[in-house]
Design a protein around this motif. Sequence first.
Motif, PDB file in Angstrom:
ATOM      1  N   VAL A  53      -8.865  -3.980  -4.668  1.00  5.41           N
ATOM      2  CA  VAL A  53      -9.063  -2.515  -5.160  1.00  5.41           C
ATOM      3  C   VAL A  53      -8.929  -2.733  -6.754  1.00  5.41           C
ATOM      4  N   THR A  54      -9.833  -2.494  -7.554  1.00 10.85           N
ATOM      5  CA  THR A  54      -9.698  -2.622  -9.030  1.00 10.85           C
ATOM      6  C   THR A  54     -10.626  -1.597  -9.862  1.00 10.85           C
ATOM      7  N   SER A  55     -10.496  -1.779 -10.999  1.00 14.28           N
ATOM      8  CA  SER A  55     -11.244  -0.880 -11.776  1.00 14.28           C
ATOM      9  C   SER A  55     -11.771  -1.613 -13.112  1.00 14.28           C
ATOM     10  N   ALA A  56     -12.751  -0.925 -13.830  1.00 11.46           N
ATOM     11  CA  ALA A  56     -13.294  -1.321 -15.094  1.00 11.46           C
ATOM     12  C   ALA A  56     -11.932  -1.453 -16.226  1.00 11.46           C
ATOM     13  N   SER A  57     -11.403  -0.076 -16.365  1.00  4.81           N
ATOM     14  CA  SER A  57     -10.667   0.205 -17.341  1.00  4.81           C
ATOM     15  C   SER A  57      -9.241   0.704 -16.689  1.00  4.81           C
ATOM     16  N   PRO A  58      -8.145   0.838 -17.552  1.00  4.51           N
ATOM     17  CA  PRO A  58      -6.836   1.355 -17.042  1.00  4.51           C
ATOM     18  C   PRO A  58      -7.148   2.893 -16.883  1.00  4.51           C
ATOM     19  N   GLY A  59      -6.236   3.590 -16.017  1.00  7.66           N
ATOM     20  CA  GLY A  59      -6.463   4.860 -15.983  1.00  7.66           C
ATOM     21  C   GLY A  59      -7.404   5.537 -15.139  1.00  7.66           C
ATOM     22  N   GLU A  60      -8.051   4.651 -14.295  1.00  7.95           N
ATOM     23  CA  GLU A  60      -9.327   5.076 -13.223  1.00  7.95           C
ATOM     24  C   GLU A  60      -8.803   5.453 -11.873  1.00  7.95           C
ATOM     25  N   GLY A  61      -7.517   5.205 -11.655  1.00 11.31           N
ATOM     26  CA  GLY A  61      -6.877   5.477 -10.163  1.00 11.31           C
ATOM     27  C   GLY A  61      -7.008   4.460  -8.986  1.00 11.31           C
ATOM     28  N   LYS A  62      -6.900   3.201  -9.660  1.00 12.05           N
ATOM     29  CA  LYS A  62      -7.241   1.918  -8.586  1.00 12.05           C
ATOM     30  C   LYS A  62      -5.857   1.831  -7.869  1.00 12.05           C
ATOM     31  N   SER A  63      -4.777   2.079  -8.527  1.00 11.71           N
ATOM     32  CA  SER A  63      -3.612   1.838  -7.829  1.00 11.71           C
ATOM     33  C   SER A  63      -3.304   2.731  -6.648  1.00 11.71           C
ATOM     34  N   THR A  64      -3.701   4.225  -7.236  1.00  7.70           N
ATOM     35  CA  THR A  64      -3.445   5.436  -6.198  1.00  7.70           C
ATOM     36  C   THR A  64      -4.612   5.091  -5.095  1.00  7.70           C
ATOM     37  N   THR A  65      -5.784   4.688  -5.385  1.00 10.24           N
ATOM     38  CA  THR A  65      -6.569   4.327  -4.240  1.00 10.24           C
ATOM     39  C   THR A  65      -6.107   3.518  -3.458  1.00 10.24           C
ATOM     40  N   ALA A  66      -5.620   2.215  -4.053  1.00  9.36           N
ATOM     41  CA  ALA A  66      -5.103   1.056  -3.008  1.00  9.36           C
ATOM     42  C   ALA A  66      -3.927   1.649  -2.235  1.00  9.36           C
ATOM     43  N   SER A  67      -3.102   2.474  -2.669  1.00 12.50           N
ATOM     44  CA  SER A  67      -1.872   2.735  -2.025  1.00 12.50           C
ATOM     45  C   SER A  67      -2.364   3.508  -0.808  1.00 12.50           C
ATOM     46  N   ASN A  68      -3.249   4.738  -0.965  1.00 13.09           N
ATOM     47  CA  ASN A  68      -3.667   5.709  -0.046  1.00 13.09           C
ATOM     48  C   ASN A  68      -4.536   5.176   0.929  1.00 13.09           C
ATOM     49  N   LEU A  69      -5.290   4.065   0.410  1.00 11.62           N
ATOM     50  CA  LEU A  69      -6.353   3.267   1.491  1.00 11.62           C
ATOM     51  C   LEU A  69      -5.551   2.485   2.363  1.00 11.62           C
ATOM     52  N   ALA A  70      -4.283   1.928   2.029  1.00 13.07           N
ATOM     53  CA  ALA A  70      -3.103   1.131   2.644  1.00 13.07           C
ATOM     54  C   ALA A  70      -2.688   2.160   3.935  1.00 13.07           C
ATOM     55  N   ILE A  71      -2.298   3.092   3.512  1.00 15.88           N
ATOM     56  CA  ILE A  71      -1.671   4.134   4.231  1.00 15.88           C
ATOM     57  C   ILE A  71      -2.822   4.813   5.248  1.00 15.88           C
ATOM     58  N   VAL A  72      -3.952   4.928   5.027  1.00 19.97           N
ATOM     59  CA  VAL A  72      -4.843   5.509   6.153  1.00 19.97           C
ATOM     60  C   VAL A  72      -5.126   4.248   7.100  1.00 19.97           C
ATOM     61  N   TYR A  73      -5.292   3.081   6.560  1.00 17.35           N
ATOM     62  CA  TYR A  73      -5.319   1.593   7.557  1.00 17.35           C
ATOM     63  C   TYR A  73      -4.061   1.793   8.572  1.00 17.35           C
ATOM     64  N   ALA A  74      -3.003   2.050   7.871  1.00 18.87           N
ATOM     65  CA  ALA A  74      -1.431   2.032   8.793  1.00 18.87           C
ATOM     66  C   ALA A  74      -1.701   3.186   9.892  1.00 18.87           C
ATOM     67  N   GLN A  75      -2.019   4.277   9.243  1.00 19.94           N
ATOM     68  CA  GLN A  75      -2.362   5.488  10.058  1.00 19.94           C
ATOM     69  C   GLN A  75      -3.352   5.316  11.299  1.00 19.94           C
ATOM     70  N   LEU A  76      -4.058   4.203  11.314  1.00 19.65           N
ATOM     71  CA  LEU A  76      -5.220   3.919  12.136  1.00 19.65           C
ATOM     72  C   LEU A  76      -4.392   3.130  13.220  1.00 19.65           C
ATOM     73  N   GLY A  77      -3.286   2.425  13.117  1.00 18.83           N
ATOM     74  CA  GLY A  77      -2.429   1.828  13.967  1.00 18.83           C
ATOM     75  C   GLY A  77      -2.534   0.313  13.550  1.00 18.83           C
ATOM     76  N   LYS A  78      -3.085  -0.082  12.393  1.00 19.99           N
ATOM     77  CA  LYS A  78      -3.146  -1.617  11.905  1.00 19.99           C
ATOM     78  C   LYS A  78      -1.890  -1.788  11.170  1.00 19.99           C
TER      79      LYS A  78
END
Length: 233
Positions: A53-78
């Motif tokens: 998960v990346t972005s073109a420039s800083p401040g676009e929300g890539k770290s927030t996206t990565a963290s929440n995406l990791a959470i929803v995969y874990a919530q799926l049981g993975k």
Amino acid sequence: MFHLPKTQDKVREAKRSLITLVNPQSPIAEQYRTIRTNLQFTSLGADLQTIVVTSASPGEGKSTTASNLAIVYAQLGKRVLLVDCDMRKPTAHFTFQLPGQLGLSTVLAKRTTLERSIQATQVPKLYMLPAGPIPPNPSELLASPMMKRVLEEIKQSYDMIILDAPPIMQVADSRIVASEADGTILVIGCDNSNRDYVLKAKEQLELSGANILGLVMNKRDKGKERHYHYKYD
């Protein structure tokens, strides 16, 4: 001398950013689950175990996206591992309120082991490998044979690995990591993205041989909510 308030602010901001954890029934949390579903369809049966998960420039929300995406995969049981590959401006350990003294940088420099560096988060089945102390040579560490060995080792233990990488147009780090991953997501902040930068970032990813899975458009204001949308590449 006055660092405590700043730390408290970081903790409060971190809690707000984990919307899929603190408010899993919210419209934004549902958007992350939609992104997860779309990624499953995008893979078309192919092995999709490591996602950058990346972005073109800083401040676009890539770290927030990565963290929440990791959470929803874990919530799926993975069984999920979130790896903070941003060794220039690490944030994941702040987000999950975990220590960051050991992490990817110390593992790649062979100063510690993966077993000592990977930590359990407050989310069941979600683990994290922090970035570790900021090294003088992040690109060289990510391009080293040790990074390939680390990826191969963690793939044996986790169903899904989310790699939070630095902005593409600033350093070469993301292109190096993306070339080794199964797929890459490019995050675009609708309120501050530069179109030319986004196009150049996409071009740089393609030149590195990255498999671009799609775009996540966030910070799109609609009322008081911020919505996250997935777009096929």
